[in-house]
Design a protein around this motif. Structure first.
Motif, short mmCIF file in Angstrom:
data_model
loop_
_atom_site.label_atom_id
_atom_site.label_comp_id
_atom_site.label_asym_id
_atom_site.label_seq_id
_atom_site.Cartn_x
_atom_site.Cartn_y
_atom_site.Cartn_z
N PHE A 1 -46.37 117.98 11.39
CA PHE A 1 -45.71 118.67 12.50
C PHE A 1 -46.22 118.12 13.83
N CYS A 2 -47.53 118.00 13.96
CA CYS A 2 -48.10 117.52 15.22
C CYS A 2 -47.77 116.06 15.47
N ASP A 3 -47.83 115.21 14.45
CA ASP A 3 -47.47 113.81 14.63
C ASP A 3 -46.04 113.66 15.11
N THR A 4 -45.16 114.51 14.62
CA THR A 4 -43.73 114.39 14.92
C THR A 4 -43.33 115.13 16.19
N VAL B 1 -51.16 118.80 5.41
CA VAL B 1 -49.94 117.99 5.53
C VAL B 1 -49.02 118.61 6.57
N PHE B 2 -48.84 119.91 6.52
CA PHE B 2 -47.97 120.60 7.47
C PHE B 2 -48.44 120.35 8.90
N ARG B 3 -49.69 120.66 9.18
CA ARG B 3 -50.21 120.53 10.54
C ARG B 3 -50.16 119.09 11.03
N THR B 4 -50.59 118.17 10.19
CA THR B 4 -50.62 116.76 10.59
C THR B 4 -49.22 116.25 10.84
#
Length: 167
Positions: free
Chosen positions: A22-25, A17-20
């Motif tokens: 953070f990267c999406d945003t 959740v963090f990686r997805t």
């Protein structure tokens, strides 16, 4: 939707959740090398060490049995916050599919309640200076802007803002 204390078995889902999120945003803001260097610091061992530390607390938000968001509390390390009974909301991240579902306010309610149970009188957090959606969200919970702080992503220093509320 379910909000519950995280278990060690949730750490891979929290990392996802963090990686997805953070990267999406934010990925479009960074040189790929800076983003890679930043994300490299979030290892399974680092997550496990924080999870095992009683100064930290994690909760996950689930829909249909899948983790779609999480919140993490820990010791305050932010400037512009007077010392005392203060706790920091270190992270509150959601997958895009969970936006508008009520998971974020439920995680914030958990964080505020957990902070009170731990004896905190105030909660602090940092948010990117141009993340208007997050700032509006925090404002609804009584947070107020206290000043700037640099948030490093690799070699890039972003301007975040420190926010604080009384509990």
């Amino acid at each position: 939707m379910t909000i519950r204390p995280a278990t060690a078995a949730d750490l891979p889902a929290i990392d996802r959740v963090f990686r997805t999120s953070f990267c999406d945003t934010f990925a479009h803001l960074y040189d790929p090398a800076d983003l890679k260097a930043f994300l490299h610091g979030f290892t399974p061992e680092a997550w496990a060490a924080e999870f095992a530390d009683p100064a930290y607390a994690f909760a996950v938000g689930e829909t249909d049995g899948a983790v779609v968001g999480y919140a993490k509390l820990g010791p305050n390390k932010l400037p512009h916050v007077e010392p005392g009974a203060v706790i920091e909301l270190k992270q509150l991240y959601l997958l895009k599919q969970a936006h508008g579902t009520g998971v974020a306010p439920a995680l914030m309610d958990w964080a505020l309640g957990q902070a009170r149970r731990r004896g905190a009188e105030r909660m602090a957090l940092s948010v990117w200076s141009e993340n208007w959606r997050a700032q509006a969200f925090y404002r609804r919970f009584g947070f107020e802007d206290r000043g700037p702080v640099h948030f490093m992503v690799g070699n890039q220093a972003d301007e975040d803002r420190v926010w604080e509320t009384r509990l």
